[in-house]
Design an enzyme around this catalytic site. Structure first.
Site, PDB file in Angstrom:
ATOM      1  N   LYS A  63      -6.155  10.439  -1.417  1.00  0.00           N
ATOM      2  CA  LYS A  63      -5.367  10.351  -0.174  1.00  0.00           C
ATOM      3  C   LYS A  63      -4.046  11.102  -0.346  1.00  0.00           C
ATOM      4  O   LYS A  63      -3.591  11.799   0.559  1.00  0.00           O
ATOM      5  CB  LYS A  63      -5.133   8.878   0.202  1.00  0.00           C
ATOM      6  CG  LYS A  63      -4.379   8.712   1.518  1.00  0.00           C
ATOM      7  CD  LYS A  63      -4.156   7.252   1.910  1.00  0.00           C
ATOM      8  CE  LYS A  63      -3.208   7.161   3.104  1.00  0.00           C
ATOM      9  NZ  LYS A  63      -2.820   5.784   3.453  1.00  0.00           N
TER      10      LYS A  63
ATOM     11  N   GLY B  67       0.830  -1.210   0.000  1.00  0.00           N
ATOM     12  CA  GLY B  67       0.000   0.000   0.000  1.00  0.00           C
ATOM     13  C   GLY B  67       0.858   1.251   0.000  1.00  0.00           C
ATOM     14  O   GLY B  67       0.606   2.212  -0.745  1.00  0.00           O
TER      15      GLY B  67
ATOM     16  N   ASP C 220      -6.480   2.983   7.644  1.00  0.00           N
ATOM     17  CA  ASP C 220      -7.224   3.893   6.761  1.00  0.00           C
ATOM     18  C   ASP C 220      -8.748   3.868   6.957  1.00  0.00           C
ATOM     19  O   ASP C 220      -9.382   4.931   6.931  1.00  0.00           O
ATOM     20  CB  ASP C 220      -6.890   3.609   5.287  1.00  0.00           C
ATOM     21  CG  ASP C 220      -5.555   4.212   4.870  1.00  0.00           C
ATOM     22  OD1 ASP C 220      -5.050   5.096   5.589  1.00  0.00           O
ATOM     23  OD2 ASP C 220      -5.020   3.808   3.820  1.00  0.00           O
TER      24      ASP C 220
ATOM     25  N   ASP D  17       8.901   5.399   8.140  1.00  0.00           N
ATOM     26  CA  ASP D  17       8.271   4.833   9.317  1.00  0.00           C
ATOM     27  C   ASP D  17       7.082   5.723   9.655  1.00  0.00           C
ATOM     28  O   ASP D  17       7.213   6.944   9.702  1.00  0.00           O
ATOM     29  CB  ASP D  17       9.252   4.762  10.501  1.00  0.00           C
ATOM     30  CG  ASP D  17       8.695   3.861  11.588  1.00  0.00           C
ATOM     31  OD1 ASP D  17       8.324   2.718  11.268  1.00  0.00           O
ATOM     32  OD2 ASP D  17       8.602   4.286  12.743  1.00  0.00           O
TER      33      ASP D  17
ATOM     34  N   HIS E 178      -0.120  12.405   5.293  1.00  0.00           N
ATOM     35  CA  HIS E 178       1.168  12.484   5.981  1.00  0.00           C
ATOM     36  C   HIS E 178       2.302  11.997   5.053  1.00  0.00           C
ATOM     37  O   HIS E 178       3.326  12.632   4.919  1.00  0.00           O
ATOM     38  CB  HIS E 178       1.074  11.610   7.234  1.00  0.00           C
ATOM     39  CG  HIS E 178       0.427  10.272   6.978  1.00  0.00           C
ATOM     40  ND1 HIS E 178      -0.862  10.176   6.523  1.00  0.00           N
ATOM     41  CD2 HIS E 178       0.896   9.006   7.027  1.00  0.00           C
ATOM     42  CE1 HIS E 178      -1.160   8.907   6.329  1.00  0.00           C
ATOM     43  NE2 HIS E 178      -0.108   8.166   6.618  1.00  0.00           N
TER      44      HIS E 178
ATOM     45  N   PHE F 241      -4.991   0.881   3.280  1.00  0.00           N
ATOM     46  CA  PHE F 241      -4.474  -0.236   4.069  1.00  0.00           C
ATOM     47  C   PHE F 241      -4.432   0.188   5.534  1.00  0.00           C
ATOM     48  O   PHE F 241      -4.732   1.344   5.870  1.00  0.00           O
ATOM     49  CB  PHE F 241      -3.062  -0.624   3.568  1.00  0.00           C
ATOM     50  CG  PHE F 241      -2.041   0.477   3.732  1.00  0.00           C
ATOM     51  CD1 PHE F 241      -1.236   0.531   4.856  1.00  0.00           C
ATOM     52  CD2 PHE F 241      -1.912   1.483   2.774  1.00  0.00           C
ATOM     53  CE1 PHE F 241      -0.306   1.561   5.021  1.00  0.00           C
ATOM     54  CE2 PHE F 241      -0.987   2.513   2.933  1.00  0.00           C
ATOM     55  CZ  PHE F 241      -0.184   2.548   4.065  1.00  0.00           C
TER      56      PHE F 241
HETATM   57  P1  ITT Z   1       7.399  -1.128   6.271  1.00  0.00           P
HETATM   58  O1  ITT Z   1       7.978  -0.796   7.636  1.00  0.00           O
HETATM   59  O2  ITT Z   1       7.947  -2.378   5.684  1.00  0.00           O
HETATM   60  O3  ITT Z   1       7.486   0.046   5.326  1.00  0.00           O
HETATM   61  P2  ITT Z   1       4.894  -1.323   7.735  1.00  0.00           P
HETATM   62  O4  ITT Z   1       3.488  -1.614   7.320  1.00  0.00           O
HETATM   63  O5  ITT Z   1       5.471  -2.141   8.867  1.00  0.00           O
HETATM   64  O6  ITT Z   1       5.817  -1.405   6.433  1.00  0.00           O
HETATM   65  P3  ITT Z   1       5.098   1.089   9.390  1.00  0.00           P
HETATM   66  O7  ITT Z   1       5.890   0.417  10.451  1.00  0.00           O
HETATM   67  O8  ITT Z   1       5.541   2.437   8.939  1.00  0.00           O
HETATM   68  O9  ITT Z   1       5.017   0.205   8.065  1.00  0.00           O
HETATM   69  O10 ITT Z   1       3.574   1.203   9.759  1.00  0.00           O
HETATM   70  C1  ITT Z   1       3.088   1.036  11.052  1.00  0.00           C
HETATM   71  C2  ITT Z   1       1.636   0.608  10.989  1.00  0.00           C
HETATM   72  O11 ITT Z   1       0.849   1.729  10.649  1.00  0.00           O
HETATM   73  C3  ITT Z   1       1.318  -0.502   9.994  1.00  0.00           C
HETATM   74  O12 ITT Z   1       0.413  -1.388  10.574  1.00  0.00           O
HETATM   75  C4  ITT Z   1       0.680   0.217   8.832  1.00  0.00           C
HETATM   76  O13 ITT Z   1      -0.316  -0.588   8.227  1.00  0.00           O
HETATM   77  C5  ITT Z   1       0.061   1.440   9.517  1.00  0.00           C
HETATM   78  N1  ITT Z   1       0.126   2.577   8.603  1.00  0.00           N
HETATM   79  C6  ITT Z   1       1.249   3.232   8.181  1.00  0.00           C
HETATM   80  N2  ITT Z   1       0.925   4.194   7.293  1.00  0.00           N
HETATM   81  C7  ITT Z   1      -0.425   4.137   7.163  1.00  0.00           C
HETATM   82  C8  ITT Z   1      -1.347   4.836   6.382  1.00  0.00           C
HETATM   83  O14 ITT Z   1      -0.966   5.784   5.521  1.00  0.00           O
HETATM   84  N3  ITT Z   1      -2.633   4.510   6.466  1.00  0.00           N
HETATM   85  C9  ITT Z   1      -3.050   3.543   7.313  1.00  0.00           C
HETATM   86  N4  ITT Z   1      -2.253   2.815   8.081  1.00  0.00           N
HETATM   87  C10 ITT Z   1      -0.944   3.114   8.004  1.00  0.00           C
END
Ligand code: ITT
Length: 192
Positions: free
Chosen positions: A164, A11, A144, A65, A169, A141
């Site tokens: 979006k 996503g 959201d 992150d 952010h 994802f």
């Molecule tokens: P990577 O670290 O491999 O990039 P990740 O999904 O683990 O992938 P993060 O640690 O940055 O990424 O994300 C922390 C959580 O927040 C994770 O469960 C994401 O699904 C959620 N998240 C991050 N950005 C989001 C967004 O734009 N919209 C909705 N949920 C988000």
């Protein structure tokens, strides 16, 4: 030019591709592992990951992150967003927020860019809004479907990636990444 985006989240990759490719930057996803340290700052998590990958991956590359910060829960899940999503999920967040009057929430992203000289630059983006009492929408994802950005009546889960990306952010943080690349790469590194 071409840049690697390190993420295991398809996503995120779609959003960053849709953001940067129309601006002339080809984005190639890479699911290579990097450690995510326990700290209370997204910047530090991103910086540590970038530092760790520097000797293992050819620069330039980017990673991000991100997290959802809930006011009523003193910022939880915040830096623990991935863990919270994987354990209690959106249902768990809705339960925790059920009796809370204060629904304010914000998404934050810290993007780390490792330039061709292996110097690390951090760019941040914030999107304020609120958490609703149910999941709405099948797009996007993670969190959201439970988040409505300020000034809107639909969740990120009900928006297209294009919508979006106008306010998110991640889009704000990657806009800064783009501005940095545009200003510095062709001059300092002869990459355009
Ligand atoms: P990577 O670290 O491999 O990039 P990740 O999904 O683990 O992938 P993060 O640690 O940055 O990424 O994300 C922390 C959580 O927040 C994770 O469960 C994401 O699904 C959620 N998240 C991050 N950005 C989001 C967004 O734009 N919209 C909705 N949920 C988000």
């Amino acid at each position: 030019m071409k840049i690697t985006f390190v993420t295991s989240n398809t996503g995120k990759l779609k959003e960053v591709k849709d953001k940067l490719e129309p601006l002339g930057i080809e984005v190639v996803g890479d699911k290579v592992y990097y450690p995510e340290i326990q700290t209370d700052s997204l910047r530090e998590v991103a910086r540590y990951g970038a530092q760790w990958l520097k000797n293992r991956l050819e620069a330039p590359f980017i990673l991000d992150d991100s997290g959802l910060f809930l006011s009523a829960l003193e910022g939880f899940p915040g830096v623990y967003s991935a863990y919270a999503y994987g354990t209690i999920g959106n249902r768990g967040i809705l339960n925790l927020m059920n009796k809370k009057g204060d629904k304010r929430a914000e998404f934050r992203t810290a993007a780390a860019l490792v330039d061709p000289n292996e110097k690390i630059h951090i760019f941040e983006g914030v999107c304020k809004g609120s958490v609703i009492g149910e999941e709405r929408g099948k797009n996007g994802f993670g969190y959201d479907p439970v988040f409505i950005p300020e000034g809107y009546e639909i969740t990120f889960g009900e928006m297209s990636t294009e919508e979006k990306n106008k306010i998110s952010h991640r889009s704000l943080a990657f806009h800064e990444v783009y501005e940095y690349i545009k200003e510095h790469f062709s001059v300092e590194f002869d990459i355009s």
